[in-house]
Structure formats: structure tokens, C-alpha cells
Design a protein around this motif. Structure first.
Motif, PDB file in Angstrom:
ATOM      1  N   ALA A 151      17.877  -4.980  -8.804  1.00 25.18           N
ATOM      2  CA  ALA A 151      18.631  -6.069  -9.415  1.00 25.18           C
ATOM      3  C   ALA A 151      18.392  -6.059 -10.914  1.00 25.18           C
ATOM      4  O   ALA A 151      17.510  -5.347 -11.412  1.00 25.18           O
ATOM      5  CB  ALA A 151      18.208  -7.407  -8.815  1.00 25.18           C
ATOM      6  N   GLU A 152      19.165  -6.845 -11.623  1.00 21.68           N
ATOM      7  CA  GLU A 152      18.987  -6.997 -13.059  1.00 21.68           C
ATOM      8  C   GLU A 152      19.055  -8.475 -13.412  1.00 21.68           C
ATOM      9  O   GLU A 152      19.841  -9.230 -12.833  1.00 21.68           O
ATOM     10  CB  GLU A 152      20.082  -6.257 -13.829  1.00 21.68           C
ATOM     11  N   PHE A 153      18.230  -8.879 -14.358  1.00 24.78           N
ATOM     12  CA  PHE A 153      18.282 -10.219 -14.930  1.00 24.78           C
ATOM     13  C   PHE A 153      18.402 -10.020 -16.426  1.00 24.78           C
ATOM     14  O   PHE A 153      17.464  -9.507 -17.053  1.00 24.78           O
ATOM     15  CB  PHE A 153      17.042 -11.023 -14.560  1.00 24.78           C
ATOM     16  N   PHE A 154      19.541 -10.384 -16.998  1.00 24.17           N
ATOM     17  CA  PHE A 154      19.931  -9.971 -18.339  1.00 24.17           C
ATOM     18  C   PHE A 154      19.889  -8.445 -18.333  1.00 24.17           C
ATOM     19  O   PHE A 154      20.572  -7.825 -17.540  1.00 24.17           O
ATOM     20  CB  PHE A 154      19.044 -10.602 -19.413  1.00 24.17           C
ATOM     21  N   ASP A 155      19.058  -7.802 -19.144  1.00 19.19           N
ATOM     22  CA  ASP A 155      18.978  -6.334 -19.131  1.00 19.19           C
ATOM     23  C   ASP A 155      17.670  -5.832 -18.522  1.00 19.19           C
ATOM     24  O   ASP A 155      17.367  -4.641 -18.595  1.00 19.19           O
ATOM     25  CB  ASP A 155      19.131  -5.783 -20.549  1.00 19.19           C
ATOM     26  N   ALA A 156      16.895  -6.724 -17.926  1.00 23.95           N
ATOM     27  CA  ALA A 156      15.623  -6.323 -17.307  1.00 23.95           C
ATOM     28  C   ALA A 156      15.876  -5.866 -15.870  1.00 23.95           C
ATOM     29  O   ALA A 156      16.454  -6.590 -15.064  1.00 23.95           O
ATOM     30  CB  ALA A 156      14.641  -7.492 -17.314  1.00 23.95           C
ATOM     31  N   ALA A 157      15.429  -4.647 -15.560  1.00 25.90           N
ATOM     32  CA  ALA A 157      15.570  -4.108 -14.206  1.00 25.90           C
ATOM     33  C   ALA A 157      14.439  -4.632 -13.326  1.00 25.90           C
ATOM     34  O   ALA A 157      13.269  -4.611 -13.712  1.00 25.90           O
ATOM     35  CB  ALA A 157      15.534  -2.586 -14.240  1.00 25.90           C
ATOM     36  N   LEU A 158      14.782  -5.127 -12.146  1.00 26.97           N
ATOM     37  CA  LEU A 158      13.816  -5.644 -11.186  1.00 26.97           C
ATOM     38  C   LEU A 158      13.959  -4.863  -9.884  1.00 26.97           C
ATOM     39  O   LEU A 158      15.071  -4.545  -9.474  1.00 26.97           O
ATOM     40  CB  LEU A 158      14.071  -7.125 -10.914  1.00 26.97           C
ATOM     41  N   SER A 159      12.827  -4.566  -9.231  1.00 27.98           N
ATOM     42  CA  SER A 159      12.864  -3.855  -7.949  1.00 27.98           C
ATOM     43  C   SER A 159      11.836  -4.412  -6.976  1.00 27.98           C
ATOM     44  O   SER A 159      10.910  -3.716  -6.572  1.00 27.98           O
ATOM     45  CB  SER A 159      12.614  -2.362  -8.156  1.00 27.98           C
ATOM     46  N   PRO A 160      11.951  -5.670  -6.579  1.00 28.81           N
ATOM     47  CA  PRO A 160      11.020  -6.166  -5.568  1.00 28.81           C
ATOM     48  C   PRO A 160      11.290  -5.442  -4.252  1.00 28.81           C
ATOM     49  O   PRO A 160      12.413  -5.014  -3.977  1.00 28.81           O
ATOM     50  CB  PRO A 160      11.354  -7.649  -5.475  1.00 28.81           C
ATOM     51  N   GLY A 161      10.243  -5.284  -3.471  1.00 23.59           N
ATOM     52  CA  GLY A 161      10.427  -4.584  -2.209  1.00 23.59           C
ATOM     53  C   GLY A 161       9.299  -4.826  -1.244  1.00 23.59           C
ATOM     54  O   GLY A 161       8.323  -5.510  -1.541  1.00 23.59           O
ATOM     55  N   VAL A 162       9.449  -4.220  -0.085  1.00 25.94           N
ATOM     56  CA  VAL A 162       8.448  -4.290   0.964  1.00 25.94           C
ATOM     57  C   VAL A 162       8.349  -2.890   1.561  1.00 25.94           C
ATOM     58  O   VAL A 162       9.328  -2.152   1.602  1.00 25.94           O
ATOM     59  CB  VAL A 162       8.816  -5.359   2.018  1.00 25.94           C
ATOM     60  N   GLY A 163       7.147  -2.535   1.977  1.00 24.90           N
ATOM     61  CA  GLY A 163       6.977  -1.189   2.518  1.00 24.90           C
ATOM     62  C   GLY A 163       5.879  -1.126   3.553  1.00 24.90           C
ATOM     63  O   GLY A 163       5.123  -2.081   3.755  1.00 24.90           O
ATOM     64  N   VAL A 164       5.810   0.015   4.191  1.00 28.97           N
ATOM     65  CA  VAL A 164       4.767   0.300   5.167  1.00 28.97           C
ATOM     66  C   VAL A 164       4.283   1.721   4.915  1.00 28.97           C
ATOM     67  O   VAL A 164       5.074   2.608   4.582  1.00 28.97           O
ATOM     68  CB  VAL A 164       5.277   0.108   6.614  1.00 28.97           C
ATOM     69  N   ALA A 165       2.971   1.913   5.015  1.00 26.52           N
ATOM     70  CA  ALA A 165       2.385   3.241   4.818  1.00 26.52           C
ATOM     71  C   ALA A 165       1.345   3.482   5.895  1.00 26.52           C
ATOM     72  O   ALA A 165       0.629   2.567   6.305  1.00 26.52           O
ATOM     73  CB  ALA A 165       1.744   3.349   3.438  1.00 26.52           C
ATOM     74  N   VAL A 166       1.264   4.719   6.355  1.00 27.36           N
ATOM     75  CA  VAL A 166       0.280   5.127   7.351  1.00 27.36           C
ATOM     76  C   VAL A 166      -0.701   6.069   6.671  1.00 27.36           C
ATOM     77  O   VAL A 166      -0.296   7.065   6.072  1.00 27.36           O
ATOM     78  CB  VAL A 166       0.964   5.832   8.544  1.00 27.36           C
ATOM     79  N   GLN A 167      -1.984   5.734   6.754  1.00 24.67           N
ATOM     80  CA  GLN A 167      -3.024   6.582   6.176  1.00 24.67           C
ATOM     81  C   GLN A 167      -3.273   7.773   7.092  1.00 24.67           C
ATOM     82  O   GLN A 167      -3.470   7.597   8.292  1.00 24.67           O
ATOM     83  CB  GLN A 167      -4.312   5.788   5.999  1.00 24.67           C
ATOM     84  N   LEU A 168      -3.256   8.976   6.514  1.00 29.14           N
ATOM     85  CA  LEU A 168      -3.477  10.176   7.317  1.00 29.14           C
ATOM     86  C   LEU A 168      -4.887  10.723   7.202  1.00 29.14           C
ATOM     87  O   LEU A 168      -5.344  11.435   8.082  1.00 29.14           O
ATOM     88  CB  LEU A 168      -2.476  11.265   6.909  1.00 29.14           C
ATOM     89  N   ASP A 169      -5.566  10.443   6.095  1.00 30.10           N
ATOM     90  CA  ASP A 169      -6.923  10.946   5.866  1.00 30.10           C
ATOM     91  C   ASP A 169      -7.774   9.846   5.273  1.00 30.10           C
ATOM     92  O   ASP A 169      -7.295   8.821   4.845  1.00 30.10           O
ATOM     93  CB  ASP A 169      -6.892  12.108   4.857  1.00 30.10           C
ATOM     94  N   GLY A 170      -9.066  10.083   5.233  1.00 29.11           N
ATOM     95  CA  GLY A 170      -9.977   9.135   4.610  1.00 29.11           C
ATOM     96  C   GLY A 170     -10.193   7.912   5.469  1.00 29.11           C
ATOM     97  O   GLY A 170      -9.996   7.921   6.671  1.00 29.11           O
TER      98      GLY A 170
END
Length: 173
Positions: A151-170
């Protein structure tokens, strides 16, 4: 946000000193390249790398970490605290991005504009070590997906989001 094709480079050097022998130096680099595979459809491949070095007194902030509040964000999915800390950082990421909805709409006469919803599939890896770059530290790897609302607010780019990650090591969180 879905970037245009091309390079993005960030370099940072910091010297912290409180006088006397309490000093710390930190150098950090973050670079990525974005390829537009199908420009009309908005599909992209992103390759990203990070490198870091720090030296000096351990009482001052400056160590790198996997996980926790001071992490350089790679690899994603290590959230509950630092699972590794050290003076040297090597990290990389490979991601594939594609839009699922591309409305490109504005809310009447307001300065807010909704651009698109983007899915990013990624694989990340990072190593933190104390002795040297690519030294004795363990590699931490994760794979996952994120949904980002560009999204944009005036000329500022915004990218809110949600994610999921699976740890493979460590360590597993």
C-alpha cells in the motif's frame, strides 16, 4: 513491497566509544537483486545476502544474532530470543514473489492507495560465529511464506504482512 527489478545495497559502519578502553566497531552489508520473471504478471525472484563483522568490548552492543530483537532478520522464523550470537555474520535468502490480488485502488480522495497482495515463498540461511567469517558457528536455515499487503500513504510505501517459517536446522522455537 514488490520491488522493481534491480540491485538494492545497504552498507553501515558504526564506531561506539565511551572513552578509555570501552570501544566497539561494527560493519554490516545487506545486498539484494530482484529479477522480474513475468513483468506483466508481477512475478519476481529475489536473491539477498548479508555480511557482518564486529570487534571490541563485549559490554557495548554490537554482536550479531540469529533470533531475538537484535537479529538482522535472516533467517526468518527464529523469534523467541537469540539462539546464536557472535562477532561475524553470513546470511542469504532466495525468494519467489507473486501477486494474488492487484486492485491498485485509492480510497476516494484520501492519500491512501491499496496496491496489491503479494505472496513470498522463501528459503533463508545464516551463520553466526565468534572466531572468523564462515567460522565455527552453526548454520540456521528456515523456509516459509509471507503474505504482504502493498500500500501507499502519500508517497510512503507500506508492506504490512503475516508469515510462517519452519526452522530446518539449529534450535527450534
Amino acid at each position: 513491497c514488490a520491488r522493481e527489478a534491480g540491485f538494492r545495497v545497504l552498507a553501515r559502519f558504526r564506531h561506539s566509544g565511551l572513552g578509555g578502553e570501552l570501544e566497539r566497531d561494527l560493519a554490516f552489508g545487506d545486498a539484494s537483486y530482484t529479477w522480474s520473471l513475468f513483468p506483466a504478471a508481477g512475478h519476481q525472484v529475489v536473491v539477498r545476502g548479508q555480511i557482518g563483522w564486529s570487534d571490541g568490548d563485549d559490554t557495548l552492543q554490537g554482536n550479531f544474532s540469529v533470533g531475538g530483537g537484535l537479529s538482522a532478520r535472516l533467517p526468518r522464523g527464529y523469534l523467541d530470543g537469540a539462539v546464536a550470537t557472535g562477532r561475524h555474520l553470513l546470511a542469504g535468502s532466495l525468494a519467489y514473489r507473486f501477486p494474488v490480488v492487484r486492485p491498485f485502488v485509492a480510497a476516494s480522495t484520501t492519500p491512501f492507495r491499496g496496491r496489491q497482495l503479494v505472496v513470498e515463498l522463501f528459503g533463508d540461511t545464516a551463520q553466526i560465529s565468534d572466531d572468523r567469517l564462515s567460522g565455527d558457528g552453526d548454520w540456521f536455515t528456515s523456509v516459509g511464506a509471507e503474505l504482504l499487503a502493498n500500500a501507499e500513504f502519500f508517497d510512503a510505501a507500506l508492506s504490512p504482512g503475516v508469515g510462517v517459517a519452519v526452522q530446518l536446522d539449529g534450535e527450534r522455537d
